[in-house]
Write a protein that holds these residues in place. Structure first.
Motif, PDB file in Angstrom:
ATOM      1  N   ASP A   1      -6.485   4.486   4.512  1.00 35.44           N
ATOM      2  CA  ASP A   1      -5.626   5.642   4.251  1.00 35.44           C
ATOM      3  C   ASP A   1      -4.588   5.859   5.340  1.00 35.44           C
TER       4      ASP A   1
ATOM      5  N   LEU B   1      -2.927   3.452   6.642  1.00 29.60           N
ATOM      6  CA  LEU B   1      -2.054   2.275   6.545  1.00 29.60           C
ATOM      7  C   LEU B   1      -2.312   1.282   7.682  1.00 29.60           C
TER       8      LEU B   1
ATOM      9  N   ALA C   1      -4.132  -2.202   8.351  1.00 29.05           N
ATOM     10  CA  ALA C   1      -4.536  -3.348   7.542  1.00 29.05           C
ATOM     11  C   ALA C   1      -5.531  -4.225   8.296  1.00 29.05           C
TER      12      ALA C   1
ATOM     13  N   ALA D   1       0.825  -1.212   0.000  1.00 27.84           N
ATOM     14  CA  ALA D   1       0.000   0.000   0.000  1.00 27.84           C
ATOM     15  C   ALA D   1       0.860   1.262   0.000  1.00 27.84           C
ATOM     16  N   GLU D   2       2.006   1.217   0.653  1.00 30.21           N
ATOM     17  CA  GLU D   2       2.904   2.370   0.631  1.00 30.21           C
ATOM     18  C   GLU D   2       3.418   2.653  -0.775  1.00 30.21           C
TER      19      GLU D   2
ATOM     20  N   THR E   1       1.716   1.437  -3.802  1.00 25.76           N
ATOM     21  CA  THR E   1       0.670   1.501  -4.829  1.00 25.76           C
ATOM     22  C   THR E   1      -0.610   2.162  -4.360  1.00 25.76           C
TER      23      THR E   1
ATOM     24  N   PRO F   1      -3.644   2.718  -0.894  1.00 24.05           N
ATOM     25  CA  PRO F   1      -4.526   1.868  -0.092  1.00 24.05           C
ATOM     26  C   PRO F   1      -5.554   1.155  -0.959  1.00 24.05           C
TER      27      PRO F   1
ATOM     28  N   THR G   1      -7.541  -5.497   3.481  1.00 28.16           N
ATOM     29  CA  THR G   1      -7.859  -4.112   3.133  1.00 28.16           C
ATOM     30  C   THR G   1      -6.944  -3.192   3.930  1.00 28.16           C
ATOM     31  N   VAL G   2      -6.322  -2.234   3.235  1.00 28.54           N
ATOM     32  CA  VAL G   2      -5.453  -1.247   3.880  1.00 28.54           C
ATOM     33  C   VAL G   2      -6.098   0.124   3.707  1.00 28.54           C
TER      34      VAL G   2
END
Length: 273
Positions: A105, A107, A109, A82-83, A85, A87, A102-103
């Motif tokens: 905004d 960060l 998870a 996620a960092e 590409t 969230p 699911t991540v």
């Protein structure tokens, strides 16, 4: 040469939580190479993403062996992606089955476990002897069970925080006991309040005395509580404080879904812990 990232999972502090290795580009690595990297990293698990696509295959290795599923390394891997590409939802194909994560905004998870199950624990004399516990140390309100949500864990609950804090077991005997019963960790539990628990997870199967945060065991524990009739939708687990690496794990039980959701943060570690 594969790049190894290092993250602390189930914490917002790199000095807390459970460190995990993460390799996002492991497609060219064979089993021996992944095992060697995990042993060199030395964390309880390292996750290896071995492919691309909508469902990403991932494998997990402890310093000693491959394991079918690892919650904290899954959280770490999802946050690392996620960092890079953004969230959203990622689906991992693990040896235990598909695990959506699911991540958000911030960060944080949230993984959704595979279908869980709970079964009787059987005779406990050997494991209590190995732990140097007595039957009187157990909490009768939380009976022993084996719980699964990607890996098998023996749940043992104690009546006092002091008993949980005083962890002193026979490593080799517990290793043999767990291998014989296909157990990944023991989930040792003390209930502070109806929705707050403190847990410790011996992990000799992975070559370490104890895991400071165990997402797979947290998911299994959620299934265990549901089996006992617990109806609280959200449960908080504190782990790692006795190791000096405090971790915070949130477990969510939904009435319309038997699977268990486990949430936590993860942050990069700038130097090996």
């Amino acid at each position: 040469m594969a790049t190894v990232l290092r993250y602390a999972a189930f914490t917002s502090d790199p000095a807390g939580g459970n460190p995990a290795g993460v390799v996002l580009d492991a497609g060219g690595l064979d089993d021996a190479a992944m095992q060697a990297i995990a042993a060199e990293v030395g964390y309880s698990e390292t996750a290896f993403l071995t492919g691309e696509g909508d469902v990403r295959p991932v494998r997990y290795f402890s310093p000693k062996a491959e394991v079918p599923f690892c919650g904290h390394a899954t959280v770490a891997t999802a946050v690392a992606l996620a960092e890079r590409t953004g969230p959203g939802e990622i689906v991992f194909a693990t040896q235990a089955g598909e695990v959506p994560v699911t991540v958000d905004d911030n960060l944080r998870a949230t993984l959704t476990s595979v279908e869980p199950y709970v079964e009787p624990a059987g005779e406990l004399g050997d494991v209590l002897d190995i732990l140097r516990w007595s039957p009187d140390d157990l909490d009768p309100a939380l009976p022993p069970r084996i719980a699964y949500a990607g890996a098998r864990h023996l749940v043992l609950s104690t009546a006092t925080r002091q008993r949980l804090a005083d962890l002193d077991y026979d490593f080799d005997r517990l290793l043999a006991y767990m291998l014989d019963r296909d157990l990944t960790t023991l989930q040792l539990v003390w209930r502070e309040s109806p929705a707050v628990f403190h847990v410790r997870d011996p992990f000799p199967v992975g070559g370490v005395v104890e895991d400071p945060a165990t997402g797979a065991a947290a998911a299994a524990f959620g299934a265990y509580l549901r089996e006992l009739g617990e109806s609280r939708p959200t449960i908080t687990l504190h782990q790692g404080a006795d190791l000096g690496r405090p971790s915070l794990i949130t477990v969510e039980l939904r009435p319309d879904d038997n699977r268990v959701r486990v949430s936590g943060n993860a942050v990069p570690i700038t130097a090996p812990a």
